[in-house]
Motif scaffolding. Structure first.
Motif, mmCIF file in Angstrom:
data_model
loop_
_atom_site.group_PDB
_atom_site.id
_atom_site.type_symbol
_atom_site.label_atom_id
_atom_site.label_comp_id
_atom_site.label_asym_id
_atom_site.label_seq_id
_atom_site.Cartn_x
_atom_site.Cartn_y
_atom_site.Cartn_z
ATOM 1 N N MET A 1 17.357 -5.240 4.592
ATOM 2 C CA MET A 1 17.145 -3.886 4.151
ATOM 3 C C MET A 1 15.655 -3.698 3.885
ATOM 4 O O MET A 1 15.067 -4.399 3.080
ATOM 5 C CB MET A 1 17.968 -3.649 2.888
ATOM 6 N N THR A 2 15.047 -2.761 4.568
ATOM 7 C CA THR A 2 13.624 -2.497 4.374
ATOM 8 C C THR A 2 13.460 -1.350 3.395
ATOM 9 O O THR A 2 14.156 -0.344 3.463
ATOM 10 C CB THR A 2 12.943 -2.140 5.708
ATOM 11 N N ALA A 3 12.539 -1.507 2.502
ATOM 12 C CA ALA A 3 12.297 -0.477 1.487
ATOM 13 C C ALA A 3 11.300 0.546 2.026
ATOM 14 O O ALA A 3 10.243 0.190 2.536
ATOM 15 C CB ALA A 3 11.764 -1.110 0.219
ATOM 16 N N GLN A 4 11.663 1.801 1.927
ATOM 17 C CA GLN A 4 10.766 2.880 2.328
ATOM 18 C C GLN A 4 9.806 3.165 1.183
ATOM 19 O O GLN A 4 10.217 3.167 0.023
ATOM 20 C CB GLN A 4 11.571 4.137 2.664
ATOM 21 N N PRO A 5 8.527 3.431 1.474
ATOM 22 C CA PRO A 5 7.589 3.750 0.389
ATOM 23 C C PRO A 5 7.946 5.079 -0.260
ATOM 24 O O PRO A 5 8.315 6.038 0.407
ATOM 25 C CB PRO A 5 6.229 3.808 1.085
ATOM 26 N N PHE A 6 7.854 5.093 -1.573
ATOM 27 C CA PHE A 6 8.144 6.312 -2.320
ATOM 28 C C PHE A 6 6.997 7.306 -2.196
ATOM 29 O O PHE A 6 7.203 8.500 -2.166
ATOM 30 C CB PHE A 6 8.384 5.970 -3.790
ATOM 31 N N LEU A 7 5.799 6.788 -2.132
ATOM 32 C CA LEU A 7 4.599 7.612 -2.080
ATOM 33 C C LEU A 7 3.743 7.128 -0.916
ATOM 34 O O LEU A 7 3.517 5.931 -0.765
ATOM 35 C CB LEU A 7 3.838 7.476 -3.404
ATOM 36 N N GLN A 8 3.292 8.049 -0.098
ATOM 37 C CA GLN A 8 2.496 7.681 1.064
ATOM 38 C C GLN A 8 1.227 8.534 1.095
ATOM 39 O O GLN A 8 1.301 9.764 1.035
ATOM 40 C CB GLN A 8 3.307 7.891 2.342
ATOM 41 N N ILE A 9 0.079 7.879 1.187
ATOM 42 C CA ILE A 9 -1.209 8.569 1.280
ATOM 43 C C ILE A 9 -1.467 8.839 2.759
ATOM 44 O O ILE A 9 -1.527 7.918 3.562
ATOM 45 C CB ILE A 9 -2.351 7.701 0.691
ATOM 46 N N VAL A 10 -1.588 10.116 3.126
ATOM 47 C CA VAL A 10 -1.762 10.468 4.535
ATOM 48 C C VAL A 10 -3.197 10.854 4.875
ATOM 49 O O VAL A 10 -3.562 10.879 6.050
ATOM 50 C CB VAL A 10 -0.810 11.609 4.949
ATOM 51 N N ARG A 11 -4.012 11.153 3.860
ATOM 52 C CA ARG A 11 -5.380 11.561 4.138
ATOM 53 C C ARG A 11 -6.280 11.130 2.987
ATOM 54 O O ARG A 11 -5.864 11.165 1.827
ATOM 55 C CB ARG A 11 -5.447 13.079 4.273
ATOM 56 N N GLY A 12 -7.477 10.720 3.282
ATOM 57 C CA GLY A 12 -8.434 10.334 2.261
ATOM 58 C C GLY A 12 -8.332 8.856 1.919
ATOM 59 O O GLY A 12 -7.558 8.104 2.511
#
Length: 69
Positions: A1-12
């Motif tokens: 089971m792979t854990a999905q990130p709760f928070l993802q930084i898409v810019r900066g």
């Protein structure tokens, strides 16, 4: 089971302090939206304490009538 990130930084390129501040704000908002924890009532104030089971008739019933249930 792979854990999905709760928070993802898409810019900066935020610093760890900035990410920690964002997580703290999101956590505070989630707790405020949940409301206060439910209030427990004391067993001493329960009205059901005044109601007791009927005493069964029979040998030794007078002795059992004083025993807590």
């Amino acid at each position: 089971m792979t854990a999905q990130p709760f928070l993802q930084i898409v810019r900066g390129d935020p610093t760890p302090e900035e990410i920690a501040a964002l997580v703290a704000v999101l956590t505070a908002r989630a707790r405020a939206a949940a409301g206060p924890p439910p209030r427990r009532t004391s067993e001493w104030t329960a009205r059901s304490r005044g109601v007791r089971a009927p005493v069964a008739a029979g040998p030794g019933a007078w002795r059992a009538s004083a025993l807590p249930r």
